[in-house]
Design an enzyme around this catalytic site. Sequence first.
Site, PDB file in Angstrom:
ATOM      1  N   ASP A 153      -1.452  -9.340  -2.172  1.00  0.00           N
ATOM      2  CA  ASP A 153      -0.381  -8.340  -2.063  1.00  0.00           C
ATOM      3  C   ASP A 153      -0.821  -7.079  -1.317  1.00  0.00           C
ATOM      4  O   ASP A 153      -1.955  -6.630  -1.417  1.00  0.00           O
ATOM      5  CB  ASP A 153       0.120  -7.940  -3.441  1.00  0.00           C
ATOM      6  CG  ASP A 153       1.266  -6.949  -3.343  1.00  0.00           C
ATOM      7  OD1 ASP A 153       2.236  -7.244  -2.631  1.00  0.00           O
ATOM      8  OD2 ASP A 153       1.171  -5.867  -3.942  1.00  0.00           O
ATOM      9  N   HIS A 180       3.371 -11.617  -1.119  1.00  0.00           N
ATOM     10  CA  HIS A 180       4.003 -10.512  -0.388  1.00  0.00           C
ATOM     11  C   HIS A 180       4.537 -11.149   0.900  1.00  0.00           C
ATOM     12  O   HIS A 180       3.775 -11.406   1.825  1.00  0.00           O
ATOM     13  CB  HIS A 180       2.933  -9.450  -0.122  1.00  0.00           C
ATOM     14  CG  HIS A 180       3.358  -8.330   0.759  1.00  0.00           C
ATOM     15  ND1 HIS A 180       3.374  -7.021   0.328  1.00  0.00           N
ATOM     16  CD2 HIS A 180       3.770  -8.305   2.043  1.00  0.00           C
ATOM     17  CE1 HIS A 180       3.781  -6.244   1.316  1.00  0.00           C
ATOM     18  NE2 HIS A 180       4.019  -6.996   2.375  1.00  0.00           N
ATOM     19  N   ASP A 309       6.688  -2.731  -8.617  1.00  0.00           N
ATOM     20  CA  ASP A 309       5.801  -2.453  -7.478  1.00  0.00           C
ATOM     21  C   ASP A 309       5.324  -0.986  -7.526  1.00  0.00           C
ATOM     22  O   ASP A 309       5.247  -0.302  -6.499  1.00  0.00           O
ATOM     23  CB  ASP A 309       6.478  -2.746  -6.132  1.00  0.00           C
ATOM     24  CG  ASP A 309       5.475  -2.800  -4.976  1.00  0.00           C
ATOM     25  OD1 ASP A 309       4.252  -2.797  -5.236  1.00  0.00           O
ATOM     26  OD2 ASP A 309       5.912  -2.835  -3.807  1.00  0.00           O
TER      27      ASP A 309
HETATM   28  O1  DOR Z   1       5.056  -0.227  -0.831  1.00  0.00           O
HETATM   29  C1  DOR Z   1       4.056  -0.873  -1.049  1.00  0.00           C
HETATM   30  N1  DOR Z   1       2.947  -0.319  -1.589  1.00  0.00           N
HETATM   31  N2  DOR Z   1       4.053  -2.175  -0.744  1.00  0.00           N
HETATM   32  C2  DOR Z   1       2.953  -2.919  -0.828  1.00  0.00           C
HETATM   33  O2  DOR Z   1       3.027  -4.076  -0.532  1.00  0.00           O
HETATM   34  C3  DOR Z   1       1.673  -2.329  -1.246  1.00  0.00           C
HETATM   35  C4  DOR Z   1       1.871  -1.120  -2.050  1.00  0.00           C
HETATM   36  C5  DOR Z   1       0.622  -0.308  -2.218  1.00  0.00           C
HETATM   37  O3  DOR Z   1      -0.416  -0.866  -2.574  1.00  0.00           O
HETATM   38  O4  DOR Z   1       0.688   0.915  -2.027  1.00  0.00           O
HETATM   39 ZN    ZN Z   2       3.571  -6.072  -1.797  1.00  0.00          ZN
END
Ligand code: DOR
Ligand code: ZN
Length: 435
Positions: A153, A180, A309
């Site tokens: 991810d 992802h 998330d």
């Molecule tokens: O918005 C996001 N932040 N999408 C991701 O896939 C990673 C995540 C992050 O680790 O900050």
């Molecule tokens: Zn992600």
Amino acid sequence: MKRLLKGGRLVDPAHGVDGVRDVLIDGDRIARVGRDLPADGAAVVEIPDGLVVCPGFIDMHVHLREPGQEHKETVATGTAAAVAGGFTAVACMPNTNPVNDEANVTAYILAKAAEAGLARVYPVGAVSRGSEGELLADIAELKQAGCVAITDDGHPVKTALLLRRALEYAGMFDMPVIEHCEDPSLKGDGVAHEGYHAAMLGLRGISGACEALGVERGVLLAEMTGSHFHVAHMSARASLRAVRHAKDAGLRVTSEVTPHHFTLTDEWLASPVPYDTNVKMNPPLREAADRDAMLDGLADGSIDVIATDHAPHHYDEKNVEFDRAPFGIVGLETAVPLSLDRLVHSGLIRLPRLVELLSVNPARILRVPGGSLSEGAVADITILAPELGVHVDASAMRSRSKNTPFDGWDLRGGVAATIVGGRTLFVNPAVSLAV
Ligand code: DOR
Ligand code: ZN
């Protein structure tokens, strides 16, 4: 020490229960659930009218940032945010520094979680060494160390072959691969949803097809391997179409959507604050038709899970030009109010369905305890105050980072209390409850 939660509305969809029940907690376990249970020496906790007792909520997509990025979040601050947000457990993504691609890192995270003693923490291991997409991580080792799933991810698994191997190995250990979904060539250096608002603001776009291609790839490989493929933070209507086809075909494909993707659209790029980096996330906020598709999927069962998330970033990292800011927003402390306000009070879904999305299904997908209030099960309980007025105040959040676009919002519905393994770890001071 026994406690009897008395007289609350209990919503336990795993047992088809939605009605007034008492819950007897004995130590870290649920001893009994039933009508008019005798106190029998237990301390009696009256649940006020209007509160709802649910199996503990599980956020299966959280970035705790430890080890390596403790200025953004730690296991302790992230799990404090979790319990304040009504989550009794979180699954944490491996894109730490170092990446959680071996048992030592997993053990370190679990040690920090035990030290904090707040929400349960289920580490998710990396698919590939360093999440670099070259060599498969030692998945048996990760499983043995306590990982419940694997993912790269932050990025998609680099090649279809590697994703195939990941599914094959994860299948052997009965773990899902959380993907992802994104086609890197289509994403390029995009920063916002490819559409009217990005065009007007001069921001490079990321199309919905970019995500859907990743979903289609995974669905094909799930069919080929027979393994469980889980779509992380789904945002595009074309992705949902692919997930529905997969489910109709009987494949082991599940998906999650975030509160920001079912609440906001790409209009937020332009107003109220143009170029606000707190609306920059990956996948990006999409157009209304996509957002509405996510709402349909939540209502009709084709989306399995709400996950945040939760992606904490320091103020200084976000306080830069839109192009240069990192992707992501915090979510643990706003997910339940947004879900109650936007999904339940809007009339889209009823509370039992919300509990499926936040508890039953994440427990089932990760094969972890919880998701129901069975006798003998761990006493992980979330108590909701669905009518409570909630004012979001980023500065008061437990999370070490405050990067949220919801600061100042007024929402209807919140968390009254969070109980993990029989221990009350959060009580909302706005609710009169002595649990
Ligand atoms: O918005 C996001 N932040 N999408 C991701 O896939 C990673 C995540 C992050 O680790 O900050
Ligand atoms: Zn992600």
